[in-house]
Design a protein around this motif. Structure first.
Motif, PDB file in Angstrom:
ATOM      1  N   LEU A 104       0.624  -1.237  -0.144  1.00 59.83           N
ATOM      2  CA  LEU A 104       0.319   0.148   0.233  1.00 59.83           C
ATOM      3  C   LEU A 104       1.146   1.260   0.493  1.00 59.83           C
ATOM      4  N   ALA A 105       1.681   0.693   0.917  1.00 62.49           N
ATOM      5  CA  ALA A 105       3.179   2.790   1.286  1.00 62.49           C
ATOM      6  C   ALA A 105       3.810   2.281  -0.634  1.00 62.49           C
ATOM      7  N   LEU A 106       3.710   0.852  -0.752  1.00 65.67           N
ATOM      8  CA  LEU A 106       4.593   1.690  -2.371  1.00 65.67           C
ATOM      9  C   LEU A 106       3.691   1.899  -3.527  1.00 65.67           C
ATOM     10  N   THR A 209       4.435   7.152   6.560  1.00 59.13           N
ATOM     11  CA  THR A 209       5.867   6.969   7.066  1.00 59.13           C
ATOM     12  C   THR A 209       6.981   6.724   6.120  1.00 59.13           C
ATOM     13  N   LEU A 210       5.987   4.884   5.729  1.00 61.80           N
ATOM     14  CA  LEU A 210       6.742   4.620   4.909  1.00 61.80           C
ATOM     15  C   LEU A 210       6.936   4.681   2.698  1.00 61.80           C
ATOM     16  N   ALA A 211       5.400   5.304   3.098  1.00 54.61           N
ATOM     17  CA  ALA A 211       5.655   6.253   1.519  1.00 54.61           C
ATOM     18  C   ALA A 211       6.065   7.618   1.194  1.00 54.61           C
ATOM     19  N   ILE A 212       6.849   8.383   2.356  1.00 56.06           N
ATOM     20  CA  ILE A 212       7.583   9.643   2.276  1.00 56.06           C
ATOM     21  C   ILE A 212       8.517   9.580   1.720  1.00 56.06           C
ATOM     22  N   PHE A 213       9.351   7.929   2.821  1.00 59.20           N
ATOM     23  CA  PHE A 213      10.225   7.613   2.781  1.00 59.20           C
ATOM     24  C   PHE A 213      11.051   7.254   1.182  1.00 59.20           C
ATOM     25  N   VAL A 214       9.926   6.575   0.062  1.00 54.97           N
ATOM     26  CA  VAL A 214      10.222   5.934  -0.777  1.00 54.97           C
ATOM     27  C   VAL A 214       9.701   6.750  -1.610  1.00 54.97           C
ATOM     28  N   LEU A 215       9.324   7.608  -2.039  1.00 58.47           N
ATOM     29  CA  LEU A 215       8.143   8.862  -2.925  1.00 58.47           C
ATOM     30  C   LEU A 215       9.581   9.582  -2.842  1.00 58.47           C
ATOM     31  N   ALA A 216      10.925   9.840  -2.406  1.00 56.41           N
ATOM     32  CA  ALA A 216      12.105  10.476  -2.701  1.00 56.41           C
ATOM     33  C   ALA A 216      12.902   9.754  -4.429  1.00 56.41           C
ATOM     34  N   PRO A 217      12.853   8.434  -4.008  1.00 59.41           N
ATOM     35  CA  PRO A 217      13.898   8.326  -4.719  1.00 59.41           C
ATOM     36  C   PRO A 217      13.298   8.235  -5.985  1.00 59.41           C
ATOM     37  N   ILE A 218      11.631   7.477  -6.134  1.00 59.41           N
ATOM     38  CA  ILE A 218      10.843   7.308  -7.081  1.00 59.41           C
ATOM     39  C   ILE A 218      11.162   8.851  -7.345  1.00 59.41           C
ATOM     40  N   ALA A 219       9.953   9.973  -7.101  1.00 60.53           N
ATOM     41  CA  ALA A 219       9.602  11.131  -7.626  1.00 60.53           C
ATOM     42  C   ALA A 219      11.094  11.758  -8.489  1.00 60.53           C
ATOM     43  N   VAL A 262      11.153   1.751 -13.074  1.00 56.87           N
ATOM     44  CA  VAL A 262      10.900   0.662 -12.970  1.00 56.87           C
ATOM     45  C   VAL A 262      12.002   0.178 -12.069  1.00 56.87           C
ATOM     46  N   THR A 263      13.231   0.157 -12.419  1.00 59.57           N
ATOM     47  CA  THR A 263      14.301  -0.533 -12.294  1.00 59.57           C
ATOM     48  C   THR A 263      14.414   0.310 -10.189  1.00 59.57           C
ATOM     49  N   THR A 264      14.204   1.293 -10.330  1.00 59.37           N
ATOM     50  CA  THR A 264      14.280   2.421  -8.714  1.00 59.37           C
ATOM     51  C   THR A 264      13.067   1.505  -7.749  1.00 59.37           C
ATOM     52  N   MET A 265      12.430   1.137  -8.858  1.00 65.87           N
ATOM     53  CA  MET A 265      10.559   0.804  -7.670  1.00 65.87           C
ATOM     54  C   MET A 265      11.553  -0.760  -7.298  1.00 65.87           C
ATOM     55  N   GLY A 266      11.802  -1.428  -8.050  1.00 66.90           N
ATOM     56  CA  GLY A 266      12.319  -2.803  -7.271  1.00 66.90           C
ATOM     57  C   GLY A 266      13.130  -2.171  -5.803  1.00 66.90           C
ATOM     58  N   MET A 267      14.367  -1.927  -6.272  1.00 65.32           N
ATOM     59  CA  MET A 267      15.207  -1.214  -5.459  1.00 65.32           C
ATOM     60  C   MET A 267      14.408  -0.412  -4.138  1.00 65.32           C
ATOM     61  N   MET A 272      12.341  -1.132   1.318  1.00 61.95           N
ATOM     62  CA  MET A 272      11.090  -0.939   1.915  1.00 61.95           C
ATOM     63  C   MET A 272      10.708  -2.357   3.495  1.00 61.95           C
ATOM     64  N   LEU A 273      11.560  -3.721   2.479  1.00 63.88           N
ATOM     65  CA  LEU A 273      11.224  -4.995   3.518  1.00 63.88           C
ATOM     66  C   LEU A 273      11.926  -4.579   4.667  1.00 63.88           C
ATOM     67  N   GLY A 274      13.418  -3.950   4.287  1.00 60.71           N
ATOM     68  CA  GLY A 274      14.697  -3.670   5.227  1.00 60.71           C
ATOM     69  C   GLY A 274      13.728  -2.594   6.054  1.00 60.71           C
ATOM     70  N   SER A 275      13.115  -1.315   5.789  1.00 56.45           N
ATOM     71  CA  SER A 275      12.703  -0.514   6.830  1.00 56.45           C
ATOM     72  C   SER A 275      11.006  -0.903   7.380  1.00 56.45           C
ATOM     73  N   ASN A 276      10.476  -2.289   6.963  1.00 61.11           N
ATOM     74  CA  ASN A 276       9.121  -2.382   7.385  1.00 61.11           C
ATOM     75  C   ASN A 276       9.516  -3.071   9.798  1.00 61.11           C
ATOM     76  N   VAL A 277      11.201  -3.513   9.839  1.00 59.67           N
ATOM     77  CA  VAL A 277      12.015  -3.813  11.015  1.00 59.67           C
ATOM     78  C   VAL A 277      11.412  -2.554  11.548  1.00 59.67           C
ATOM     79  N   VAL A 278      11.693  -1.715  11.005  1.00 59.69           N
ATOM     80  CA  VAL A 278      11.621  -0.251  11.965  1.00 59.69           C
ATOM     81  C   VAL A 278      10.043   0.244  12.126  1.00 59.69           C
ATOM     82  N   ILE A 279       9.795   0.357  11.485  1.00 54.60           N
ATOM     83  CA  ILE A 279       8.004   0.503  11.013  1.00 54.60           C
ATOM     84  C   ILE A 279       7.364  -0.290  12.141  1.00 54.60           C
TER      85      ILE A 279
END
Lengths: 337, 341
Positions: A104-106, A209-219, A262-267, A272-279
């Motif tokens: 959902l965050a992605l 929280t997660l979306a703000i984190f990954v929004l940056a590289p995608i944008a 698309v490459t960026t989204m994969g990365m 995000m999988l890693g950040s899940n631990v914190v979230i």
């Protein structure tokens, strides 16, 4: 297409073997003695040795590894020493919670970041471009635990508009009957709108929280890729042919810009999988990340091994999906490439 | 007048006996400037020339002389940093410098088309070439979608692409440079424009393919009575295919003449030097003279009126001070020089 998927899946097998070996070795290399931990502080030396024998930890490493492989082949990830549950059951129960959050965050991040990147690229120097730069800078410079705590502090503690960060559902609700494990979908299948609303409310802050984190590289990547493509020769040709600006932007520019995005989204998905631990820790989310952290704290090998293995398999699956997406988008990518 | 209406925009006034023919495209005193971080680049200044219906003209000059920018400006595809600061470009009765973006879009690809150098990168790499032709047809014609493929195949046949049915489904990376340039021509000519601007169409192609592409353009232009502008730095190529030649240097048109007149009596020192630098069958390679110096920096505020004066061996103090006068030597032969040869 199926041939491609098959080949890519086969190519992933060495990765999986490597992952199994590395997880095994890494967990054994961790500090702490699980036998001593389970025997308790007051246990005698004999009791500790007894537990060690029972856990098979007195065997040589290669012997332990072979036992581990045999268990894996039977789908047995071992018992969690701290909860007494089968690790596989535990992970399968918790995985949907993590995936629902991550996916959902992605989605949210893409819905915001893609148009933002495109607008910023088509109007360089405009306020949209500056907004894009500000948001991406904030997104990459704020640590995820900080954003999470800040959002919880402001929206739950100060403003009181968000529900308490107590996991997937308020204690007043009971989970919907399981179909997908995603509460948002399951509650809709059950036709329980109140439950849907409650589950959605719980998701707002962690997803944000997660979306703000990954929004940056995608944008950022969307903007950069669009800028590159918009100044390319074939976009000039399209404009010289009088194609409408919408056609030029989407049929010509955006589809080409999608490749690096698309490459960026994969990365980003891997991050995000890693950040899940914190979230999951911050929002008391019963996902596999928090499960793994708890297990790690207690030198509980089996869940950690299982967690890393599942994560690695997810990784491999995501990369496979990206490869397939690539071939769908770009005809120049061939099966052998 | 409404440029979106095909019946109106197509009208190109016919020549009548009483006066000279009204040109298809008349560019008058066009000036283009680019705002950059290091100052304003005066890329074009006081550029005037015309293209008659069915005529082939060459626009010649070294790299950076503003040849391509001139036609980007005319067709309204300048970069965002560039703008037309003066002048007019009247095409089929409409001043393109005053036209709206929608009017320009409707003219580009239908009335005036452009092809580019390096055809392999000038085509969308991830779209089938047949679909790229259809995009233009769908944009400018009222072809029903069921007929689009048939029209695209006709366009491929018109540029003599063998096995069009198979090539329709090809991607640019699967085709040779020569085939890609034919596809570009097919896209440009799909809507039978009355003006084709070919921007170095043979750069990046091997010599035999160059000749084939140029012959194809020439033949299609003749058959459709289409005016063609050949932008090139190769004076020899222009001499072979063009009726008239416009010589540009550093954003100025320095000389305009019919091809035979230009080669027989070059009046501008730059043209003369350009001819001397062009190899042809009889001259010795060692006798080729390089033109000294480089194009002046067009950001300078102290550019002399004649931008060639700093490289010219006939320069006199008057060249640096008096405004550049355009002199007519004979019908259609004009020179912008204070001391013409």
């Amino acid at each position: 297409m199926w041939q491609l998927i098959g080949r890519r899946a086969l190519a992933a097998i060495p990765n999986v073997i490597g992952i199994v070996v590395v997880t095994f070795v890494l967990t054994r290399a961790l500090p702490g003695d699980p036998a001593a931990f389970y025997a308790g502080p007051a246990a005698t030396q004999e009791a500790v040795e007894q537990i060690r024998t029972k856990l098979g930890l007195d065997q040589p490493l290669w012997r332990q590894f072979i036992d581990y492989l045999g268990d894996l082949a039977r789908g047995d990830l071992g018992l969690s020493l701290s909860t007494g549950q089968q690790v596989l059951d535990e992970i399968l129960r918790r995985l949907p919670a993590s995936l629902e959050l991550t996916l959902l965050a992605l989605l949210v991040a893409c819905v915001i970041a893609l148009p933002l990147g495109i607008l910023a690229a088509t109007r360089p120097g405009s306020w949209v471009d500056h907004a894009c730069r500000l948001i991406t800078t904030l997104g990459v410079s704020l640590p995820i635990f900080f954003t999470g705590l800040l959002l919880a502090y402001v929206f739950y503690y100060l403003l009181g508009v968000a529900p308490p960060p107590v996991g997937r559902l308020d204690s007043m609700f009971s989970p919907p009957p399981q179909w997908t494990g995603f509460y948002l979908i399951d509650s809709l299948i059950a036709g329980d709108l109140a439950l849907f609303r409650a589950a959605a409310a719980q998701m707002v802050l962690p997803v944000a929280t997660l979306a703000i984190f990954v929004l940056a590289p995608i944008a950022r990547m969307t903007r950069a890729a669009m800028l590159g493509v918009l100044s390319s020769d074939f976009v000039r040709t399209a404009r010289a042919s009088g194609l409408s600006s919408g056609t030029v932007l989407y049929k010509y520019a955006f589809r080409n810009a999608m490749l690096p995005v698309v490459t960026t989204m994969g990365m980003v998905f891997s991050f995000m999988l890693g950040s899940n631990v914190v979230i999951e820790k911050v929002f008391a989310w019963p996902g596999i990340g928090s499960f793994a952290v708890d297990a790690l704290m207690q030198s509980d090998y089996a869940p950690v091994q299982g967690f890393v293995l599942v994560m690695a398999l997810l990784f491999v699956a995501i990369n496979l999906m990206i490869d397939i997406l690539y071939t769908v988008i770009d005809p120049r990518v061939t099966i052998d490439a | 007048m409404n440029a979106l209406d095909p019946s109106v925009a197509m009208v190109v006034p016919e020549a009548d006996a009483s006066g000279p023919p009204v040109p298809l495209l008349a560019v008058e005193s066009l000036a283009v400037e680019f705002r950059t971080r290091s100052g304003v680049v005066h890329a074009l200044e006081d550029v005037s020339f015309s293209v008659n219906k069915g005529e082939t003209i060459g626009v010649v000059g070294e790299s950076g002389s503003g040849k391509s920018v001139l036609f980007y400006a005319v067709l309204g595809i300048l970069d965002a940093a560039g703008r037309i600061s003066r002048g007019r470009a009247v095409f089929g009765g409409l001043d393109l410098t005053q036209a709206t973006a929608a009017e320009l879009e409707a003219i580009r690809g239908r009335e005036a088309a452009m092809i580019f150098q390096n055809p392999r990168v000038a085509l969308n790499p991830i779209r089938k070439v047949g679909h790229q032709i259809e995009d233009v047809l769908a944009r400018h014609t009222s072809t029903p979608s069921a007929q689009l493929k048939k029209r695209a195949l006709e366009a491929l046949t018109a540029v003599r692409i063998p096995d069009p049915e198979r090539r329709y489904h090809a991607y640019p990376f699967e085709l040779s440079g020569g085939l890609c340039q034919r596809i570009m021509i097919a896209i440009a000519l799909a809507c039978t424009p009355s003006l084709l601007v070919a921007d170095e169409p043979t750069t990046g192609l091997d010599v035999t393919t160059q000749a084939a592409v140029m012959d194809l353009i020439g033949e299609l232009a003749r058959r459709r009575n289409m005016a063609t502008v050949l932008i090139t730095h190769d004076l020899g190529l222009a001499a072979e295919y063009c009726d008239r030649i416009v010589v540009m240097h550093a954003g100025h048109v320095v000389e305009t003449a019919s091809t035979t007149e230009l080669f027989a009596h070059p009046r501008h020192p730059y043209t003369a030097k350009l001819i001397a630098t062009t190899p042809h069958g009889t001259n010795d390679l060692r006798s080729l003279a390089a033109i000294p110096g480089n194009l002046p920096d067009l950001r300078r505020s102290d550019l002399p009126p004649c931008r060639f004066s700093e490289r010219c061996d006939r320069v006199e103090p008057v060249c640096q001070t008096s405004p550049l006068a355009r002199q007519a030597f004979s019908a259609g032969h004009t020179v912008a020089c204070c001391r013409p040869i």
